[in-house]
Design a protein around this motif. Structure first.
Motif, short mmCIF file in Angstrom:
data_model
loop_
_atom_site.label_atom_id
_atom_site.label_comp_id
_atom_site.label_asym_id
_atom_site.label_seq_id
_atom_site.Cartn_x
_atom_site.Cartn_y
_atom_site.Cartn_z
N SER A 5 0.81 -1.21 0.00
CA SER A 5 0.00 0.00 0.00
C SER A 5 0.85 1.27 0.00
O SER A 5 0.32 2.36 -0.18
N GLY A 6 2.15 1.12 0.21
CA GLY A 6 3.04 2.27 0.17
C GLY A 6 3.27 2.95 1.50
O GLY A 6 3.99 3.95 1.58
N TYR A 7 2.71 2.41 2.58
CA TYR A 7 2.90 3.03 3.90
C TYR A 7 4.28 2.78 4.47
O TYR A 7 4.82 3.59 5.22
N VAL A 8 4.85 1.62 4.14
CA VAL A 8 6.16 1.22 4.69
C VAL A 8 7.04 0.77 3.54
O VAL A 8 6.58 0.11 2.60
N GLU A 9 8.33 1.13 3.60
CA GLU A 9 9.27 0.70 2.57
C GLU A 9 9.82 -0.69 2.90
O GLU A 9 9.78 -1.13 4.05
N PRO A 10 10.31 -1.41 1.88
CA PRO A 10 10.97 -2.69 2.17
C PRO A 10 12.12 -2.48 3.15
O PRO A 10 12.73 -1.40 3.22
N LYS A 11 12.43 -3.54 3.86
CA LYS A 11 13.51 -3.47 4.85
C LYS A 11 14.84 -3.11 4.20
O LYS A 11 15.66 -2.40 4.79
N ASN A 12 15.07 -3.58 2.98
CA ASN A 12 16.34 -3.35 2.28
C ASN A 12 16.15 -2.41 1.09
O ASN A 12 16.69 -2.64 0.01
N GLN A 190 4.59 2.23 14.81
CA GLN A 190 3.32 2.39 15.52
C GLN A 190 2.38 3.31 14.76
O GLN A 190 1.15 3.15 14.84
N THR A 191 2.93 4.28 14.03
CA THR A 191 2.11 5.18 13.23
C THR A 191 2.75 5.32 11.85
O THR A 191 3.95 5.15 11.69
N ALA A 192 1.92 5.60 10.87
CA ALA A 192 2.40 5.82 9.51
C ALA A 192 1.50 6.83 8.83
O ALA A 192 0.30 6.89 9.10
N THR A 193 2.09 7.65 7.98
CA THR A 193 1.34 8.69 7.27
C THR A 193 1.28 8.34 5.80
O THR A 193 2.28 7.93 5.21
#
Length: 261
Positions: A5-12, A190-193
């Motif tokens: 969904s684009g909220y979090v980037e891949p770890k690497n 815990q939060t993401a924008t």
């Protein structure tokens, strides 16, 4: 789902960007081979080329206006791995544990099968909407990777592969096919924008993979009795409004959307 969904980037993410900088952005006018993307079955469902900006149509351009990639190379073995036959879902235990909402899931694929269906319909969407080379292969990592090796040797194009499986990537590199692992984060913030579009993407994935998402005033069904291929292809959800006010608002919004399309 958070990455998709684009909220979090891949770890690497830094490794992925460096890989694309090294193998992507071909200068076709200078005679470089076009670069096409191959996706492993475990990553196809999540639309990572678009989310991470290396899709051939929507990817971010460099200083010379070049896209990171020029299309896709899709292996038939990957499609076959995704197109599995599934058992019908028996929801009695889920209904007892989580509520009557799960009664509507009893003729639908269970658990990981729904992720497979997401990947299968993404495969078909790319084949329809993008420039695609079909790479004939059997199933299994060895056969799929070998088919890409032959493709790179014979096609005057360069396929670069992405997978969540370290073994798949290592085998690819051993055969001379450029490949990059994409690692999903284990710990989430815990939060993401994000944007409203990202929020709807996340709700869609949550509803499909978990079957039902119960929100304060609506219940969103990702699968339901009678959901068919047409529903999967058009990425439809079924919404049960428990609030007359929200139902009126949704009907109004749908009328506006229908008028625009």
């Amino acid at each position: 789902m958070m990455v998709a969904s684009g909220y979090v980037e891949p770890k690497n993410i830094d490794e992925v960007v460096a890989f694309l900088d090294r193998h992507g952005y071909p200068d076709l006018e200078a005679g470089h081979d076009p670069v096409v993307v191959g996706l492993d079955a475990n990553i196809l469902a999540w639309r990572l080329p678009e989310v991470l900006g290396f899709d051939s149509e929507t990817g971010e351009t460099d200083a010379k206006g070049r896209r990171p990639t020029n299309g896709y190379a899709l292996a038939t073995g990957v499609e076959e791995e995704l197109d599995w036959h599934f058992n019908q879902y028996n929801t009695h235990e889920l209904t007892s544990a989580f509520g009557s909402e799960f009664d509507r899931l009893d003729d639908q694929p269970a658990g990981a099968n729904r992720e497979g269906l997401l990947g299968l319909y993404e495969y078909r969407r790319l084949r329809t909407d993008r420039t695609v080379d079909i790479v004939e292969s059997d199933t299994g990592d060895e056969a799929i990777i070998d088919s890409y090796r032959k493709f790179n040797e014979e096609s005057q194009k360069q396929a670069i592969l992405f997978s969540n499986d370290h073994g798949f990537v290592e085998r690819s590199l051993d055969t001379g096919v450029p490949a990059q692992v994409v690692q999903f984060p284990i710990d989430l913030p815990q939060t993401a924008t994000g944007s409203w579009t990202q929020a709807t993407e996340l709700l869609y994935y949550l509803a499909v993979l978990f079957g039902v998402v119960v929100l304060p005033k609506v219940t969103i069904y990702g699968v339901w009795n009678g959901k068919n291929g047409r529903h999967w292809q058009s990425e439809q959800l079924d919404i049960d409004c428990r609030s007359p006010t929200v139902e009126t608002q949704l009907e109004r919004d749908l009328t506006i959307l229908d008028a625009r399309t």
